[in-house]
Design a protein around this motif. Structure first.
Motif, PDB file in Angstrom:
ATOM      1  N   ASN A   7      51.327  59.693  63.284  1.00 16.17           N
ATOM      2  CA  ASN A   7      49.949  59.325  62.972  1.00 16.17           C
ATOM      3  C   ASN A   7      49.431  58.229  63.899  1.00 16.17           C
ATOM      4  OD1 ASN A   7      49.820  61.185  60.890  1.00 16.17           O
ATOM      5  ND2 ASN A   7      50.479  59.706  59.329  1.00 16.17           N
ATOM      6  N   LYS A   8      50.276  57.264  64.215  1.00 17.50           N
ATOM      7  CA  LYS A   8      49.859  56.204  65.135  1.00 17.50           C
ATOM      8  C   LYS A   8      49.574  56.760  66.526  1.00 17.50           C
ATOM      9  CE  LYS A   8      52.254  52.436  62.764  1.00 17.50           C
ATOM     10  NZ  LYS A   8      53.391  51.479  62.782  1.00 17.50           N
ATOM     11  N   LEU A   9      50.423  57.660  66.985  1.00 20.56           N
ATOM     12  CA  LEU A   9      50.249  58.217  68.324  1.00 20.56           C
ATOM     13  C   LEU A   9      49.050  59.153  68.414  1.00 20.56           C
ATOM     14  CD1 LEU A   9      53.992  58.875  69.220  1.00 20.56           C
ATOM     15  CD2 LEU A   9      52.506  57.083  70.143  1.00 20.56           C
ATOM     16  N   MET A  10      48.579  59.650  67.295  1.00 24.64           N
ATOM     17  CA  MET A  10      47.384  60.490  67.293  1.00 24.64           C
ATOM     18  C   MET A  10      46.137  59.701  67.690  1.00 24.64           C
ATOM     19  SD  MET A  10      48.075  63.675  66.543  1.00 24.64           S
ATOM     20  CE  MET A  10      46.478  64.308  66.045  1.00 24.64           C
ATOM     21  N   GLY A  11      46.200  58.361  67.561  1.00 25.94           N
ATOM     22  CA  GLY A  11      45.008  57.555  67.781  1.00 25.94           C
ATOM     23  C   GLY A  11      45.029  56.679  69.008  1.00 25.94           C
ATOM     24  N   VAL A  12      45.967  56.923  69.926  1.00 29.86           N
ATOM     25  CA  VAL A  12      46.040  56.100  71.142  1.00 29.86           C
ATOM     26  C   VAL A  12      45.978  56.991  72.375  1.00 29.86           C
ATOM     27  CG1 VAL A  12      47.353  54.305  69.957  1.00 29.86           C
ATOM     28  CG2 VAL A  12      48.575  56.118  71.168  1.00 29.86           C
ATOM     29  N   SER A  13      45.627  56.392  73.509  1.00 32.10           N
ATOM     30  CA  SER A  13      45.479  57.178  74.734  1.00 32.10           C
ATOM     31  C   SER A  13      46.774  57.217  75.525  1.00 32.10           C
ATOM     32  CB  SER A  13      44.367  56.592  75.607  1.00 32.10           C
ATOM     33  OG  SER A  13      44.776  55.356  76.173  1.00 32.10           O
ATOM     34  N   VAL A  14      46.892  58.237  76.370  1.00 26.97           N
ATOM     35  CA  VAL A  14      48.034  58.331  77.278  1.00 26.97           C
ATOM     36  C   VAL A  14      48.045  57.129  78.225  1.00 26.97           C
ATOM     37  CG1 VAL A  14      48.992  59.651  79.216  1.00 26.97           C
ATOM     38  CG2 VAL A  14      48.324  60.824  77.110  1.00 26.97           C
ATOM     39  N   ALA A  15      46.875  56.679  78.650  1.00 26.88           N
ATOM     40  CA  ALA A  15      46.802  55.518  79.542  1.00 26.88           C
ATOM     41  C   ALA A  15      47.415  54.282  78.889  1.00 26.88           C
ATOM     42  CB  ALA A  15      45.354  55.255  79.941  1.00 26.88           C
ATOM     43  N   THR A  16      47.097  54.063  77.637  1.00 28.14           N
ATOM     44  CA  THR A  16      47.660  52.918  76.920  1.00 28.14           C
ATOM     45  C   THR A  16      49.174  53.065  76.780  1.00 28.14           C
ATOM     46  OG1 THR A  16      45.602  52.509  75.706  1.00 28.14           O
ATOM     47  CG2 THR A  16      47.622  51.668  74.723  1.00 28.14           C
ATOM     48  N   LEU A  17      49.630  54.247  76.458  1.00 25.80           N
ATOM     49  CA  LEU A  17      51.069  54.495  76.342  1.00 25.80           C
ATOM     50  C   LEU A  17      51.774  54.286  77.680  1.00 25.80           C
ATOM     51  CD1 LEU A  17      50.898  57.661  74.085  1.00 25.80           C
ATOM     52  CD2 LEU A  17      51.761  55.410  73.402  1.00 25.80           C
ATOM     53  N   ALA A  18      51.124  54.698  78.761  1.00 22.86           N
ATOM     54  CA  ALA A  18      51.721  54.523  80.086  1.00 22.86           C
ATOM     55  C   ALA A  18      51.910  53.043  80.399  1.00 22.86           C
ATOM     56  CB  ALA A  18      50.845  55.186  81.146  1.00 22.86           C
ATOM     57  N   THR A  19      50.955  52.217  79.995  1.00 22.86           N
ATOM     58  CA  THR A  19      51.085  50.778  80.218  1.00 22.86           C
ATOM     59  C   THR A  19      52.227  50.203  79.381  1.00 22.86           C
ATOM     60  OG1 THR A  19      48.728  50.558  80.733  1.00 22.86           O
ATOM     61  CG2 THR A  19      49.896  48.556  80.084  1.00 22.86           C
ATOM     62  N   ALA A  20      52.323  50.629  78.123  1.00 20.93           N
ATOM     63  CA  ALA A  20      53.400  50.142  77.261  1.00 20.93           C
ATOM     64  C   ALA A  20      54.768  50.520  77.832  1.00 20.93           C
ATOM     65  CB  ALA A  20      53.238  50.698  75.848  1.00 20.93           C
ATOM     66  N   LEU A  21      54.886  51.722  78.375  1.00 25.33           N
ATOM     67  CA  LEU A  21      56.147  52.153  78.981  1.00 25.33           C
ATOM     68  C   LEU A  21      56.407  51.431  80.295  1.00 25.33           C
ATOM     69  CD1 LEU A  21      55.897  55.956  78.185  1.00 25.33           C
ATOM     70  CD2 LEU A  21      57.569  54.368  77.244  1.00 25.33           C
ATOM     71  N   PHE A  22      55.350  51.177  81.052  1.00 23.54           N
ATOM     72  CA  PHE A  22      55.481  50.440  82.315  1.00 23.54           C
ATOM     73  C   PHE A  22      56.066  49.050  82.069  1.00 23.54           C
ATOM     74  CE2 PHE A  22      53.806  47.516  85.505  1.00 23.54           C
ATOM     75  CZ  PHE A  22      54.170  48.143  86.681  1.00 23.54           C
ATOM     76  N   LYS A  23      55.660  48.408  80.988  1.00 24.19           N
ATOM     77  CA  LYS A  23      56.183  47.084  80.644  1.00 24.19           C
ATOM     78  C   LYS A  23      57.704  47.110  80.459  1.00 24.19           C
ATOM     79  CE  LYS A  23      52.012  45.510  78.213  1.00 24.19           C
ATOM     80  NZ  LYS A  23      51.456  45.157  76.882  1.00 24.19           N
ATOM     81  N   ARG A  24      58.210  48.281  80.116  1.00 22.36           N
ATOM     82  CA  ARG A  24      59.646  48.433  79.902  1.00 22.36           C
ATOM     83  C   ARG A  24      60.349  49.031  81.123  1.00 22.36           C
ATOM     84  NH1 ARG A  24      56.829  48.452  75.458  1.00 22.36           N
ATOM     85  NH2 ARG A  24      57.700  47.762  73.466  1.00 22.36           N
TER      86      ARG A  24
END
Length: 236
Positions: A7-24
């Motif tokens: 449900n959380k992932l249904m409401g966020v963008s791929v761009a935002t997820l890419a940044t979160a993964l980039f941080k890691r």
């Protein structure tokens, strides 16, 4: 995967997820070159179930192979778990189709959460009208047997230069598709929700004429305080 995470992932963008993964330190999780067919207005989210193609060899890929009940392409469609995304490694080429509307319709009726290929679909206009989210590179009419052989189900693959392991969480939006390693999907979803709330606040302030300096990223206490007040007022 946890329903809360879905449900959380249904409401966020791929761009935002890419940044979160980039941080890691994860820089290559976006599946390159794919785009949605008939964007449905909501994200595609589900664990990966994979199918791998190799170059076809003529003596192995006559039309009669589709009569085989164990043909991997057909078996993948019939065994992809409900709520999962079928991800196909089509060698980044669309000279022949990865699948067509009949197979994708069957996947949809079985409860598939979506389908992705780094190749192309035949009957693309029909697939675009289905309810199931679908992503490819471009339409491709020739049967997959022309130059692809479906060879393996639910093993690690590469799709559009991104590594995909069975069970990884796949998220697609109106722009792209991204692969989240299964073991960090929950924390990435939590962080992306937080990032999205702040980005929504930033967009509102920028539209009001505010400078991005000190706002994006947030480096000033007054912006942090304004965000907390905005969040409380907007129940975010």
């Amino acid at each position: 995967m946890k329903e809360e995470t879905r449900n959380k992932l249904m409401g966020v963008s791929v761009a935002t997820l890419a940044t979160a993964l980039f941080k890691r330190g994860l820089r290559n999780q976006v599946i390159q070159g794919v785009q949605p067919l008939g964007w449905k207005g909501k994200n595609m989210v589900g664990p990966a179930f994979t199918l791998r193609y190799i170059p076809a060899r003529e003596d192995r890929n006559g039309i009669a192979v589709f009569r085989n009940a164990d043909h991997p392409q057909r078996v993948a469609v019939e065994t992809c778990p409900e709520g999962s995304v079928l991800v196909m490694d089509s060698r980044k080429q669309a000279m022949a189709a990865s699948a067509g509307d009949i197979l994708i319709t069957r996947l949809m009726k079985r409860g598939g959460a979506g389908v992705v290929t780094d190749g192309g679909f035949r009957d693309a206009r029909t697939i675009a009208e289905l309810e199931i989210p679908a992503y490819h590179t471009r339409p491709s009419s020739p049967t997959n047997l022309t130059n692809n052989e479906a060879i393996a189900i639910n093993e690690p693959i590469g799709c559009g230069d991104a590594p995909v392991f069975p069970g990884d969480v796949i998220v697609g939006d109106g722009d792209n598709v991204i692969v989240i390693p299964a073991e960090i999907a929950d924390e990435i979803a939590d962080e992306a929700v937080e990032m999205t709330a702040y980005e929504d606040f930033v967009v509102e302030k920028v539209k009001e004429g505010q400078t991005i300096i000190g706002l994006y990223p947030c480096t000033k206490d007054e912006n942090r305080e304004a965000f907390e007040a905005w969040r409380k007022a907007n129940d975010r």
